[in-house]
Design a protein around this motif. Structure first.
Motif, PDB file in Angstrom:
ATOM      1  N   ASN A  72      44.071  14.000   4.253  1.00 23.18           N
ATOM      2  CA  ASN A  72      45.181  13.532   3.421  1.00 23.18           C
ATOM      3  C   ASN A  72      46.059  14.727   3.044  1.00 23.18           C
ATOM      4  O   ASN A  72      45.532  15.764   2.597  1.00 23.18           O
ATOM      5  CB  ASN A  72      44.671  12.859   2.148  1.00 23.18           C
ATOM      6  CG  ASN A  72      43.903  11.590   2.445  1.00 23.18           C
ATOM      7  OD1 ASN A  72      44.261  10.818   3.319  1.00 23.18           O
ATOM      8  ND2 ASN A  72      42.827  11.364   1.700  1.00 23.18           N
ATOM      9  N   GLU A 103      39.533  18.744  -6.676  1.00 22.03           N
ATOM     10  CA  GLU A 103      40.199  17.613  -6.017  1.00 22.03           C
ATOM     11  C   GLU A 103      40.880  17.993  -4.701  1.00 22.03           C
ATOM     12  O   GLU A 103      41.141  17.130  -3.859  1.00 22.03           O
ATOM     13  CB  GLU A 103      41.218  16.985  -6.969  1.00 22.03           C
ATOM     14  CG  GLU A 103      41.647  15.586  -6.577  1.00 22.03           C
ATOM     15  CD  GLU A 103      42.377  14.858  -7.691  1.00 22.03           C
ATOM     16  OE1 GLU A 103      42.415  13.621  -7.646  1.00 22.03           O
ATOM     17  OE2 GLU A 103      42.910  15.522  -8.611  1.00 22.03           O
ATOM     18  N   ILE A 154      41.767  16.687   0.895  1.00 27.56           N
ATOM     19  CA  ILE A 154      43.175  16.721   0.522  1.00 27.56           C
ATOM     20  C   ILE A 154      43.720  18.136   0.687  1.00 27.56           C
ATOM     21  O   ILE A 154      43.182  19.095   0.132  1.00 27.56           O
ATOM     22  CB  ILE A 154      43.363  16.262  -0.937  1.00 27.56           C
ATOM     23  CG1 ILE A 154      42.999  14.782  -1.077  1.00 27.56           C
ATOM     24  CG2 ILE A 154      44.797  16.513  -1.409  1.00 27.56           C
ATOM     25  CD1 ILE A 154      43.035  14.261  -2.493  1.00 27.56           C
ATOM     26  N   ASN A 196      40.684   6.486   0.258  1.00 25.41           N
ATOM     27  CA  ASN A 196      39.562   7.057   1.009  1.00 25.41           C
ATOM     28  C   ASN A 196      39.134   8.366   0.352  1.00 25.41           C
ATOM     29  O   ASN A 196      39.771   8.817  -0.607  1.00 25.41           O
ATOM     30  CB  ASN A 196      39.952   7.292   2.480  1.00 25.41           C
ATOM     31  CG  ASN A 196      41.166   8.200   2.622  1.00 25.41           C
ATOM     32  OD1 ASN A 196      41.143   9.356   2.220  1.00 25.41           O
ATOM     33  ND2 ASN A 196      42.245   7.657   3.185  1.00 25.41           N
ATOM     34  N   ASP A 197      38.069   8.961   0.870  1.00 25.46           N
ATOM     35  CA  ASP A 197      37.561  10.211   0.296  1.00 25.46           C
ATOM     36  C   ASP A 197      37.744  11.398   1.240  1.00 25.46           C
ATOM     37  O   ASP A 197      37.001  12.369   1.192  1.00 25.46           O
ATOM     38  CB  ASP A 197      36.081  10.065  -0.080  1.00 25.46           C
ATOM     39  CG  ASP A 197      35.207   9.725   1.127  1.00 25.46           C
ATOM     40  OD1 ASP A 197      35.750   9.525   2.229  1.00 25.46           O
ATOM     41  OD2 ASP A 197      33.969   9.667   0.963  1.00 25.46           O
ATOM     42  N   ARG A 198      38.762  11.335   2.087  1.00 25.41           N
ATOM     43  CA  ARG A 198      39.035  12.431   3.018  1.00 25.41           C
ATOM     44  C   ARG A 198      39.512  13.674   2.263  1.00 25.41           C
ATOM     45  O   ARG A 198      40.044  13.577   1.158  1.00 25.41           O
ATOM     46  CB  ARG A 198      40.087  12.003   4.034  1.00 25.41           C
ATOM     47  CG  ARG A 198      39.680  10.828   4.914  1.00 25.41           C
ATOM     48  CD  ARG A 198      40.860  10.280   5.668  1.00 25.41           C
ATOM     49  NE  ARG A 198      40.535   9.039   6.371  1.00 25.41           N
ATOM     50  CZ  ARG A 198      41.426   8.178   6.812  1.00 25.41           C
ATOM     51  NH1 ARG A 198      42.717   8.401   6.626  1.00 25.41           N
ATOM     52  NH2 ARG A 198      41.046   7.069   7.441  1.00 25.41           N
ATOM     53  N   HIS A 208      42.229  10.444  -4.472  1.00 21.10           N
ATOM     54  CA  HIS A 208      41.473   9.742  -3.436  1.00 21.10           C
ATOM     55  C   HIS A 208      41.641   8.225  -3.578  1.00 21.10           C
ATOM     56  O   HIS A 208      41.700   7.494  -2.583  1.00 21.10           O
ATOM     57  CB  HIS A 208      39.994  10.126  -3.503  1.00 21.10           C
ATOM     58  CG  HIS A 208      39.718  11.485  -2.934  1.00 21.10           C
ATOM     59  ND1 HIS A 208      39.362  12.563  -3.718  1.00 21.10           N
ATOM     60  CD2 HIS A 208      39.766  11.950  -1.659  1.00 21.10           C
ATOM     61  CE1 HIS A 208      39.197  13.626  -2.956  1.00 21.10           C
ATOM     62  NE2 HIS A 208      39.429  13.289  -1.704  1.00 21.10           N
TER      63      HIS A 208
END
Length: 234
Positions: A64, A113, A41, A37-39, A32
């Motif tokens: 992502n 993750e 994955i 960003n925290d979109r 991230h």
């Protein structure tokens, strides 16, 4: 698959640090941060020339994507495809292309993750003695479960009936919930809502059936799936 990369290919890849990750182990637990960003994955294991992962990143900018393959030449081709779709110069990508032997995938992602794993037309390894190399074998499923988050899923597409049958049994043996199982994905017409791979397009043109299923793994994904089933029964 044996690929002969052209001379100087590693140097070419090293010059594309905005898109290509040559040592993804260094980013374990920090993906991230890499994307800024925290979109969610989503990753594709065995991306080939990168057509699927590039088109997915174009269609879904809120996610992502990471395409992974073991061959330098395929990373080069995938990078060229990505730049042709997204534009040559970008200040921010929602796509990364990583060089890795997939057998070491658990060394690249930390617990929770990743949200989704795509397995598209993976090598079926048809000989029984090679079954453990299939990307839906128990050893690989154990690795996926280690880094998938609460909404984690695995989406499988293949033209191999052998691999598909093996995979369904492997998922069931692991106690995993499956949905949207199809033995002929495009039998009633092309599924425009799903991005097709290069192999998939060729197989469909030849009239070959495509097998697909989704495996629900994360706790929140399971709860959502059960809520949908309850709503359909109500």
């Amino acid at each position: 698959m044996r690929l002969r990369g052209r001379k100087g290919i590693r140097e070419e890849l090293e010059q594309q640090k905005d898109l290509i990750v040559l040592d993804p182990r260094e980013l374990k637990g920090r993906w991230h941060e890499h994307f800024g960003n925290d979109r969610p994955i989503h990753i594709e294991l065995g991306m080939g020339k990168g057509i699927f992962i590039s088109e997915m990143s174009k269609r879904y900018p809120e996610i992502n994507f990471i395409g992974i393959d073991r061959y330098d030449e395929l990373l080069r081709r995938a990078a060229a495809k990505a730049r042709s779709l997204h534009g040559e110069e970008r200040s921010e990508w929602n796509l990364a292309l990583a060089l890795l032997d997939i057998s070491h995938i658990s060394e690249v992602f930390a617990e929770g993750e990743v949200e989704r794993v795509y397995l598209n037309f993976s090598d079926p390894w048809p000989k029984s003695r090679h079954a453990r190399r299939r990307l839906t074998a128990p050893g690989f499923l154990h690795q996926y479960k280690g880094f998938l988050n609460e909404r984690g899923e695995v989406h499988l597409k293949t033209d191999s009936r052998l691999l598909f049958e093996y995979s369904l049994n492997s998922f069931a043996d692991q106690g995993l919930r499956m949905r949207n199982i199809s033995l002929n994905l495009h039998g009633d017409g092309i599924r425009e809502d799903l991005v097709m791979t290069e192999y998939e397009k060729k197989f469909v043109e030849q009239g070959m059936p495509i097998h697909r299923c989704e495996v629900v793994i994360g706790a929140e994904a399971l709860r959502e799936h059960e809520r949908m089933l309850a709503a359909e029964e109500a």
